[in-house]
Design an enzyme around this catalytic site. Sequence first.
Site, PDB file in Angstrom:
ATOM      1  N   ASP A  38       0.835  -0.942  -0.011  1.00 35.92           N
ATOM      2  CA  ASP A  38       0.340   0.205   0.508  1.00 35.92           C
ATOM      3  C   ASP A  38       0.593   1.266   0.030  1.00 35.92           C
ATOM      4  O   ASP A  38       2.290   1.736   1.172  1.00 35.92           O
ATOM      5  CB  ASP A  38      -1.176  -0.412   0.961  1.00 35.92           C
ATOM      6  CG  ASP A  38      -1.834   0.572   1.487  1.00 35.92           C
ATOM      7  OD1 ASP A  38      -2.862   0.310   1.027  1.00 35.92           O
ATOM      8  OD2 ASP A  38      -2.251   1.854   0.924  1.00 35.92           O
ATOM      9  N   THR A  67     -11.832   2.046  -5.530  1.00 37.15           N
ATOM     10  CA  THR A  67     -11.735   3.175  -6.858  1.00 37.15           C
ATOM     11  C   THR A  67     -13.448   3.975  -6.594  1.00 37.15           C
ATOM     12  O   THR A  67     -14.598   3.886  -7.028  1.00 37.15           O
ATOM     13  CB  THR A  67     -12.619   2.327  -8.405  1.00 37.15           C
ATOM     14  OG1 THR A  67     -13.413   1.100  -7.864  1.00 37.15           O
ATOM     15  CG2 THR A  67     -11.133   1.427  -8.561  1.00 37.15           C
ATOM     16  N   ASN A  86     -24.379  -5.817  -6.788  1.00 33.57           N
ATOM     17  CA  ASN A  86     -24.495  -4.925  -5.671  1.00 33.57           C
ATOM     18  C   ASN A  86     -25.268  -3.763  -6.007  1.00 33.57           C
ATOM     19  O   ASN A  86     -26.825  -3.792  -5.548  1.00 33.57           O
ATOM     20  CB  ASN A  86     -23.695  -3.839  -6.009  1.00 33.57           C
ATOM     21  CG  ASN A  86     -21.696  -4.306  -4.854  1.00 33.57           C
ATOM     22  OD1 ASN A  86     -22.567  -5.632  -4.241  1.00 33.57           O
ATOM     23  ND2 ASN A  86     -20.982  -4.194  -5.541  1.00 33.57           N
ATOM     24  N   GLY A  97     -35.205  -0.199   6.383  1.00 34.69           N
ATOM     25  CA  GLY A  97     -35.038   0.826   7.026  1.00 34.69           C
ATOM     26  C   GLY A  97     -34.274   2.002   6.397  1.00 34.69           C
ATOM     27  O   GLY A  97     -35.431   2.227   5.903  1.00 34.69           O
ATOM     28  N   CYS A 130     -20.003   0.449  -1.297  1.00 34.41           N
ATOM     29  CA  CYS A 130     -20.298  -0.557  -2.411  1.00 34.41           C
ATOM     30  C   CYS A 130     -21.764  -0.010  -3.224  1.00 34.41           C
ATOM     31  O   CYS A 130     -21.943   0.568  -4.210  1.00 34.41           O
ATOM     32  CB  CYS A 130     -19.914  -1.611  -2.485  1.00 34.41           C
ATOM     33  SG  CYS A 130     -18.409  -1.937  -2.224  1.00 34.41           S
TER      34      CYS A 130
HETATM   35  C1  UDX Z   1     -21.986  -4.820  -0.693  1.00 37.32           C
HETATM   36  C2  UDX Z   1     -22.532  -6.220  -1.304  1.00 37.32           C
HETATM   37  O1  UDX Z   1     -23.164  -7.052   0.182  1.00 37.32           O
HETATM   38  C3  UDX Z   1     -21.302  -7.288  -1.310  1.00 37.32           C
HETATM   39  O2  UDX Z   1     -21.414  -8.304  -1.713  1.00 37.32           O
HETATM   40  C4  UDX Z   1     -19.961  -6.439  -2.146  1.00 37.32           C
HETATM   41  O3  UDX Z   1     -19.004  -7.273  -2.606  1.00 37.32           O
HETATM   42  C5  UDX Z   1     -19.573  -5.103  -1.418  1.00 37.32           C
HETATM   43  O4  UDX Z   1     -21.003  -4.070  -1.276  1.00 37.32           O
HETATM   44  P1  UDX Z   1     -20.840  -4.218   2.358  1.00 37.32           P
HETATM   45  O5  UDX Z   1     -21.195  -2.518   1.307  1.00 37.32           O
HETATM   46  O6  UDX Z   1     -20.010  -4.477   2.977  1.00 37.32           O
HETATM   47  O7  UDX Z   1     -21.450  -5.417   1.226  1.00 37.32           O
HETATM   48  O8  UDX Z   1     -23.208  -3.572   3.424  1.00 37.32           O
HETATM   49  P2  UDX Z   1     -24.238  -4.972   2.300  1.00 37.32           P
HETATM   50  O9  UDX Z   1     -23.776  -5.415   4.246  1.00 37.32           O
HETATM   51  O10 UDX Z   1     -24.645  -5.219   1.218  1.00 37.32           O
HETATM   52  O11 UDX Z   1     -25.098  -3.836   3.060  1.00 37.32           O
HETATM   53  C6  UDX Z   1     -25.035  -2.367   2.129  1.00 37.32           C
HETATM   54  C7  UDX Z   1     -26.208  -0.950   3.188  1.00 37.32           C
HETATM   55  O12 UDX Z   1     -27.794  -2.078   2.691  1.00 37.32           O
HETATM   56  C8  UDX Z   1     -26.190  -1.412   4.348  1.00 37.32           C
HETATM   57  O13 UDX Z   1     -25.871   0.474   4.747  1.00 37.32           O
HETATM   58  C9  UDX Z   1     -27.271  -2.326   5.116  1.00 37.32           C
HETATM   59  O14 UDX Z   1     -27.651  -1.336   6.440  1.00 37.32           O
HETATM   60  C10 UDX Z   1     -28.291  -1.859   4.016  1.00 37.32           C
HETATM   61  N1  UDX Z   1     -29.341  -3.294   4.444  1.00 37.32           N
HETATM   62  C11 UDX Z   1     -28.866  -4.417   3.540  1.00 37.32           C
HETATM   63  C12 UDX Z   1     -30.727  -2.635   4.377  1.00 37.32           C
HETATM   64  O15 UDX Z   1     -31.321  -1.106   4.648  1.00 37.32           O
HETATM   65  N2  UDX Z   1     -31.227  -3.685   4.000  1.00 37.32           N
HETATM   66  C13 UDX Z   1     -31.513  -4.969   4.278  1.00 37.32           C
HETATM   67  O16 UDX Z   1     -31.918  -5.777   4.673  1.00 37.32           O
HETATM   68  C14 UDX Z   1     -30.003  -5.253   4.289  1.00 37.32           C
END
Ligand code: UDX
Length: 435
Positions: free
Chosen positions: A30, A84, A212, A257, A264
Amino acid sequence: MKICVIGAGYVGLVTAAGLADFGNSVICVDKDKSKISDLKKGRMPFFEPGLYELIRRNIKHLSFSFDLVDSLKSCEVLMIAVGTPAGKDGNPDMKSFWTVARIVAHDLKISPIEEKIIIIKSTVLPGTNEKLRKYLKRATGRTDFHIVSSPEILSQGSALKNFFYPNFILIGTDSQKAAKIYTSLFKNSKIKKNKIIFTSPATAELIKYAANTFLALKISFINELSSPAELIGADISEIGRVIGMDPRIGSEFLKAGAGFGGSCLPKDTKALLRFSARKRVPLYVLGSVISANERQKQVVVKKISGRLGGLIGKKIAVWGLAFKPQTDDVRDAPSIDIINALVKKGAQVRAYDPRALKKAKAVLPNSIKFSHSSYGALKNADVLVIITEWDEFKNPDYDKMKKLMRRPIIIDGRNALNPKTAKKAGFEYEGIGRK
Ligand code: UDX
């Protein structure tokens, strides 16, 4: 086979440590010198459950460096896992990616190693694999390298589980040799062969965005449905749970929610929308997913304002700042937009989060007060707002809360509490899509 993982963020560090755990020799690089020196001293740059222990366990096969030029020299396989982040125009900011590409080109020019394998782990726009191939060919005059698009599907907070028990591993390449060598990196793992999926580079690139944005779509859908549910006195949690029993729908990502956040989902939805618009193949559904998510944060603000009869001078306790539980990350966290809106409308906010206080302090206005305990945040509050559903919030001591708060009101932006228990304890309770 020596592997160089470039980027010690969530994806890079988990991948480096995981591959080392399979017995591969890995160097993780890094450009951030302080991050590397922390890692060398055993200090973690961010919180991810189990990662510290994984790194410690594999320290024999895993080293850290900030010198990319030097690190690349001895490596046959390199993985680009640099960030990114969203640029101002909604496109991913590819600066770090192309800086790395230039250093890789330099390495290819001088390296005696033949047929190096370059794996793209970063989330990049479709077409990047091809662009990189052309660039490296032009810059080095060599053609004996292989490029693989292998976007990572790790979720923060459960990244280790996702790495060791993946739903799939994507190997997007036209090169059989690269596919074979990449697969061999997992030979000492328990990952089943049928989880390794081979596709063209373009398909792999789009799969990441499809995954995603589809998750974002599910969330925005259930969030939008929470308004008619409230109107007719239905319960959105029940609706999500029951429709999820149909395997065609699937039970995950149907929790209504305060909106989706993180590094992401918000970024990738916007990036794919812009990309498609530029290519003149607009994605109408995706536009709505994004606007529904923006609106959802305002739904929470309106609920608070509605209950309190305005926000000027009101004291608001916030539980949860991280974009989801089990992380200290606040990137694009709904908490940030919600708190900013509350402050703009004249409210005073005191917030608590078990992990994300430091990162939240760096991005929230100075007027926000922070508390080091959940109950500390409640002192004289007119309302408690839950924005992240940390486990420690789920069974609170209502009597203690009532003594601390000025008014017993809860706006539960994650449907984390049992409404009946909260009401029985004497609280006015409002969740999302349920009474
Ligand atoms: C996401 C993807 O899930 C993962 O596969 C990818 O590689 C990277 O992006 P992440 O960003 O870690 O992962 O979070 P994730 O668990 O997807 O949650 C994203 C957001 O959605 C959070 O703010 C969470 O609170 C919200 N969420 C998730 C909801 O509001 N309701 C749900 O049912 C699930």
